[in-house]
Design a protein around this motif. Structure first.
Motif, mmCIF file in Angstrom:
data_model
loop_
_atom_site.group_PDB
_atom_site.id
_atom_site.type_symbol
_atom_site.label_atom_id
_atom_site.label_comp_id
_atom_site.label_asym_id
_atom_site.label_seq_id
_atom_site.Cartn_x
_atom_site.Cartn_y
_atom_site.Cartn_z
ATOM 1 N N PRO A 181 -0.930 -4.689 -4.800
ATOM 2 C CA PRO A 181 -1.292 -4.151 -6.120
ATOM 3 C C PRO A 181 -2.013 -5.216 -6.944
ATOM 4 O O PRO A 181 -1.771 -6.423 -6.785
ATOM 5 C CB PRO A 181 0.057 -3.787 -6.752
ATOM 6 N N LYS A 207 -13.768 1.665 -1.742
ATOM 7 C CA LYS A 207 -12.754 2.157 -0.810
ATOM 8 C C LYS A 207 -11.972 0.947 -0.330
ATOM 9 O O LYS A 207 -12.548 -0.034 0.138
ATOM 10 C CB LYS A 207 -13.414 2.853 0.378
ATOM 11 N N LYS A 208 -10.641 1.042 -0.437
ATOM 12 C CA LYS A 208 -9.782 -0.073 -0.054
ATOM 13 C C LYS A 208 -8.675 0.446 0.865
ATOM 14 O O LYS A 208 -8.273 1.598 0.749
ATOM 15 C CB LYS A 208 -9.170 -0.724 -1.308
ATOM 16 N N PRO A 209 -8.161 -0.401 1.754
ATOM 17 C CA PRO A 209 -7.083 0.035 2.643
ATOM 18 C C PRO A 209 -5.786 0.287 1.862
ATOM 19 O O PRO A 209 -5.549 -0.313 0.809
ATOM 20 C CB PRO A 209 -6.917 -1.126 3.618
ATOM 21 N N SER A 210 -4.962 1.160 2.387
ATOM 22 C CA SER A 210 -3.714 1.539 1.711
ATOM 23 C C SER A 210 -2.731 0.365 1.614
ATOM 24 O O SER A 210 -1.876 0.356 0.737
ATOM 25 C CB SER A 210 -3.055 2.699 2.450
ATOM 26 N N TRP A 211 -2.866 -0.611 2.483
ATOM 27 C CA TRP A 211 -1.917 -1.727 2.526
ATOM 28 C C TRP A 211 -2.280 -2.880 1.582
ATOM 29 O O TRP A 211 -1.588 -3.893 1.556
ATOM 30 C CB TRP A 211 -1.795 -2.269 3.956
ATOM 31 N N ARG A 212 -3.309 -2.704 0.783
ATOM 32 C CA ARG A 212 -3.705 -3.796 -0.114
ATOM 33 C C ARG A 212 -2.612 -4.049 -1.156
ATOM 34 O O ARG A 212 -1.935 -3.128 -1.593
ATOM 35 C CB ARG A 212 -5.034 -3.509 -0.788
ATOM 36 N N CYS A 247 -12.181 -5.165 5.495
ATOM 37 C CA CYS A 247 -12.047 -3.708 5.376
ATOM 38 C C CYS A 247 -12.896 -3.170 4.226
ATOM 39 O O CYS A 247 -13.523 -2.103 4.357
ATOM 40 C CB CYS A 247 -10.578 -3.315 5.193
ATOM 41 N N ASP A 295 -15.954 -0.581 4.860
ATOM 42 C CA ASP A 295 -15.831 0.768 4.310
ATOM 43 C C ASP A 295 -16.738 1.039 3.108
ATOM 44 O O ASP A 295 -16.752 2.161 2.598
ATOM 45 C CB ASP A 295 -14.372 1.030 3.909
#
Length: 161
Positions: free
Chosen positions: A42, A35-40, A150, A154
């Motif tokens: 690409p 699970k990774k934050p949306s702001w990581r 994060c 997570d």
């Protein structure tokens, strides 16, 4: 002179190449399961960013080395801190991608970020240009530390018995 510039600038890339080798398989297999934050950023951004950061830090180390007259007694602290941060930088990838140790990679990257800050402080009186070449690196490490935190938070690690 050109040989020294090339050597100092290329040195950080050696660990980057090894890290890229370790990461290549894990980016397609293990990393997508986290699970990774949306702001990581690409995945494709990482090699480009690291190429720029390694080049900047390598050239900065050359400027400090040149300004201090080589590997002199005066160079011990600034280049010693640089070498320490470089070793910490190279160690993060095997801990995170190789061993899958999220907590230890977080501890390691916090130490790395602090060491880069100390390196910058030691370089500032010697070469402001060299110090500024590390500024994007420090900024990226702050982002990477937040991302590592994060991911650790997570993705609870299984307890070893």
């Amino acid at each position: 002179m050109w040989l020294q510039i090339a050597g100092f600038t290329a040195l950080p890339h050696l660990g980057g190449l090894y890290g890229g080798y370790l990461t290549r398989k894990e980016v397609d297999t293990w990393y997508p399961t986290l699970k990774k934050p949306s702001w990581r950023p690409p995945n494709k951004a990482f090699p480009v960013v690291w190429t720029c950061l390694y080049t900047g830090m390598g050239y900065g180390s050359y400027l400090v080395w040149k300004e201090l007259g080589g590997f002199t007694e005066d160079a011990l602290v600034p280049l010693g801190l640089y070498g320490t941060q470089l070793a910490l930088n190279w160690a993060w990838t095997p801990i995170f991608f190789g061993a899958h140790k999220l907590k230890w990679s977080l501890v390691e990257i916090v130490l790395l970020t602090g060491t880069v800050g100390a390196t910058m402080m030691s370089w500032y009186p010697i070469s402001r240009t060299a110090t500024m070449l590390l500024a994007p690196y420090l900024g990226w490490l702050c982002l990477a530390t937040s991302l590592n935190y994060c991911i650790w938070r997570d993705n609870p690690e299984e307890k070893e018995e």
